[in-house]
Write a protein that holds these residues in place. Structure first.
Motif, mmCIF file in Angstrom:
data_model
loop_
_atom_site.group_PDB
_atom_site.id
_atom_site.type_symbol
_atom_site.label_atom_id
_atom_site.label_comp_id
_atom_site.label_asym_id
_atom_site.label_seq_id
_atom_site.Cartn_x
_atom_site.Cartn_y
_atom_site.Cartn_z
ATOM 1 N N LEU A 158 -1.138 -7.839 -12.947
ATOM 2 C CA LEU A 158 0.175 -7.888 -12.284
ATOM 3 C C LEU A 158 1.161 -6.925 -12.931
ATOM 4 N N ALA A 159 1.119 -6.873 -14.272
ATOM 5 C CA ALA A 159 2.023 -5.959 -14.975
ATOM 6 C C ALA A 159 1.713 -4.510 -14.634
ATOM 7 N N GLU A 160 0.412 -4.177 -14.592
ATOM 8 C CA GLU A 160 0.027 -2.809 -14.245
ATOM 9 C C GLU A 160 0.428 -2.479 -12.814
ATOM 10 N N ALA A 161 0.243 -3.451 -11.924
ATOM 11 C CA ALA A 161 0.638 -3.227 -10.535
ATOM 12 C C ALA A 161 2.150 -3.028 -10.432
ATOM 13 N N GLY A 162 2.903 -3.835 -11.189
ATOM 14 C CA GLY A 162 4.355 -3.679 -11.185
ATOM 15 C C GLY A 162 4.787 -2.336 -11.753
ATOM 16 N N PHE A 163 4.078 -1.904 -12.813
ATOM 17 C CA PHE A 163 4.407 -0.600 -13.408
ATOM 18 C C PHE A 163 4.129 0.526 -12.423
ATOM 19 N N GLU A 164 2.969 0.453 -11.770
ATOM 20 C CA GLU A 164 2.629 1.488 -10.791
ATOM 21 C C GLU A 164 3.613 1.478 -9.636
ATOM 22 N N GLN A 165 4.004 0.294 -9.224
ATOM 23 C CA GLN A 165 4.975 0.196 -8.130
ATOM 24 C C GLN A 165 6.316 0.784 -8.560
ATOM 25 N N ASN A 166 6.705 0.539 -9.788
ATOM 26 C CA ASN A 166 7.971 1.086 -10.295
ATOM 27 C C ASN A 166 7.926 2.612 -10.352
ATOM 28 N N GLU A 167 6.759 3.154 -10.759
ATOM 29 C CA GLU A 167 6.615 4.610 -10.799
ATOM 30 C C GLU A 167 6.735 5.210 -9.407
ATOM 31 N N GLU A 168 6.131 4.556 -8.444
ATOM 32 C CA GLU A 168 6.223 5.062 -7.078
ATOM 33 C C GLU A 168 7.657 5.004 -6.564
ATOM 34 N N ILE A 169 8.358 3.912 -6.908
ATOM 35 C CA ILE A 169 9.759 3.787 -6.481
ATOM 36 C C ILE A 169 10.606 4.905 -7.092
ATOM 37 N N LYS A 170 10.347 5.235 -8.378
ATOM 38 C CA LYS A 170 11.099 6.320 -9.021
ATOM 39 C C LYS A 170 10.841 7.653 -8.328
ATOM 40 N N LYS A 171 9.587 7.895 -7.973
ATOM 41 C CA LYS A 171 9.281 9.162 -7.295
ATOM 42 C C LYS A 171 9.963 9.236 -5.940
ATOM 43 N N ILE A 172 9.872 8.108 -5.212
ATOM 44 C CA ILE A 172 10.514 8.094 -3.894
ATOM 45 C C ILE A 172 12.014 8.287 -4.018
ATOM 46 N N SER A 173 12.624 7.625 -5.009
ATOM 47 C CA SER A 173 14.071 7.743 -5.208
ATOM 48 C C SER A 173 14.444 9.172 -5.584
ATOM 49 N N ALA A 174 13.627 9.807 -6.449
ATOM 50 C CA ALA A 174 13.935 11.180 -6.871
ATOM 51 C C ALA A 174 13.860 12.147 -5.698
ATOM 52 N N TRP A 175 12.804 12.050 -4.910
ATOM 53 C CA TRP A 175 12.696 12.943 -3.759
ATOM 54 C C TRP A 175 13.772 12.646 -2.712
ATOM 55 N N ALA A 176 14.125 11.380 -2.579
ATOM 56 C CA ALA A 176 15.204 11.043 -1.642
ATOM 57 C C ALA A 176 16.511 11.686 -2.082
ATOM 58 N N ALA A 177 16.789 11.693 -3.396
ATOM 59 C CA ALA A 177 18.019 12.322 -3.905
ATOM 60 C C ALA A 177 17.979 13.844 -3.707
ATOM 61 N N ILE A 178 16.803 14.425 -3.958
ATOM 62 C CA ILE A 178 16.684 15.880 -3.787
ATOM 63 C C ILE A 178 16.889 16.270 -2.323
ATOM 64 N N LEU A 179 16.304 15.534 -1.419
ATOM 65 C CA LEU A 179 16.446 15.841 0.003
ATOM 66 C C LEU A 179 17.839 15.501 0.526
ATOM 67 N N PHE A 180 18.523 14.610 -0.143
ATOM 68 C CA PHE A 180 19.866 14.232 0.298
ATOM 69 C C PHE A 180 20.880 15.342 0.015
#
Length: 368
Positions: free
Chosen positions: A297-319
């Motif tokens: 569960l912790a690994e899944a949460g970590f991976e999910q957090n990494e994906e959220i950071k990537k999505i947030s970063a690209w969303a900011a760049i495209l914004f």
């Protein structure tokens, strides 16, 4: 116990007077499983009621009565106590049941409590019964609380050996002890099979195995309470061989029963220890499984957090270019950049610079 004496020599109570025929005796009830009178090892009669048994035994003082009861009433036991001079404490124990195995002597009468057991294959569990035995100079009374043991088999076996039955109530007592102890063997085999199955379930990850271990451990506690006191009881009987002039054949009989009880008690002790070890192993395996699940569960949460950071970063760049384009797309007359020849290249360069800057910042933060 083997010294046979006339009933008049040991009875303290007077013979009960017959009741009027219009009033049914409280002892004439269906709790009498079987009552038989024996002489020289052979059955001479099978009275239908306790009253008939008392009467016929008084008519034949050289005989022996073997009375079997199942969950008798208080009136029945008190009638037996008056007829055979049974001690009131023993009668009280026989009425209340739920006694631990024990051996007590009240004058010429022995009072024995046994815990019988049988293995139920369908339910895969152990069922316990309680047996109270009164042994006197010319009588033996069994009081059963539960389905086990089946004393009809003991009676049939004893009647097939008149020489052994002629040794008196003591021989019947030893035969009952032997039957109870022999009844432990199928229980031991069934429990051993259960433990083997439990070991397989533990390493197979069956979630219901913990409950089964607990229930079987409780049964082994009861089994210990049934078998462990028997060892001391039988050694106490053997210690009285010389004092009471026990027949040599009965001595060998009882020694064999004592050996079987000792073996069974040791097996039950081993079962309890094995179940304790299995429970410890199961707890360890469950803990390891829970830890593995938490890590997953912790690994899944970590991976999910990494994906959220990537999505947030690209969303900011495209914004960023969207924001610039939106501002210059408002077409206000007072926006000097709209009439400037380099306005378009400036907007494009501005969007590129903002996007690259954001990309560098997110890359340094390891978001991309």
């Amino acid at each position: 116990m083997s010294d046979r004496r006339p009933r008049a020599a040991w009875r303290r109570h007077p013979e009960p007077q017959p009741e009027p025929a219009s009033e049914p005796r409280a002892t004439d009830r269906s709790s009498v499983v079987q009552a038989s009178l024996y002489r020289d090892g052979r059955r001479v009669s099978s009275p239908a009621t306790l009253a008939d048994t008392f009467r016929q035994l008084r008519e034949h003082p050289d005989g022996m009565a073997w009375i079997g009861l199942q969950r008798p009433t208080e009136a029945e036991l008190h009638s037996l106590a008056a007829e055979f001079d049974l001690h009131e404490l023993a009668v009280e124990d026989a009425l209340e049941a739920h006694q631990r195995p024990k051996l007590e002597r009240y004058g010429d009468t022995l009072f024995v409590v046994l815990r019988a057991a049988r293995y139920l294959d369908a339910q895969e569990e152990v069922e316990f019964g309680e047996l109270h035995i009164f042994v006197g100079p010319d009588f033996l009374i069994t009081v059963r609380h539960g389905a086990a043991p089946d004393l009809s088999t003991v009676r049939r076996r004893m009647e097939e050996d008149p020489d052994l039955l002629a040794l008196g109530p003591e021989a019947v007592l030893y035969a009952i002890l032997d039957a109870v102890v022999d009844g432990y063997a199928p229980v031991v085999a069934g429990v051993q099979n259960d433990i083997d199955e439990i070991e397989t379930e533990v390493f197979g990850g069956d979630p219901a195995v913990s409950r089964r271990i607990y229930e079987l451990s409780r049964e082994m506690v009861e089994f210990q309470r049934a078998t462990r006191p028997l060892v001391g009881m039988l050694h106490g009987l053997m210690a009285g061989f010389a004092k009471y002039g026990t027949d040599e054949e009965l001595q060998r009989y009882l020694r064999d029963v004592a050996d079987h009880v000792t073996h069974t008690s040791e097996r039950v002790d081993g079962f309890r220890q094995a179940l304790t070890d299995i429970l410890t192993v199961n707890a360890t395996l469950v803990t390891q499984q829970q830890n593995a699940e938490m890590r997953a569960l912790a690994e899944a949460g970590f991976e999910q957090n990494e994906e959220i950071k990537k999505i947030s970063a690209w969303a900011a760049i495209l914004f960023a270019p969207t924001l610039v384009g939106t501002i210059y797309g408002m077409n206000f007359d007072n926006m000097p950049e709209l009439h400037w020849a380099g306005g378009y290249p400036f907007a494009v360069v501005l969007m590129a610079v903002v996007c690259v800057s954001l990309y560098v910042v997110f890359k340094k933060k390891d978001w991309l």
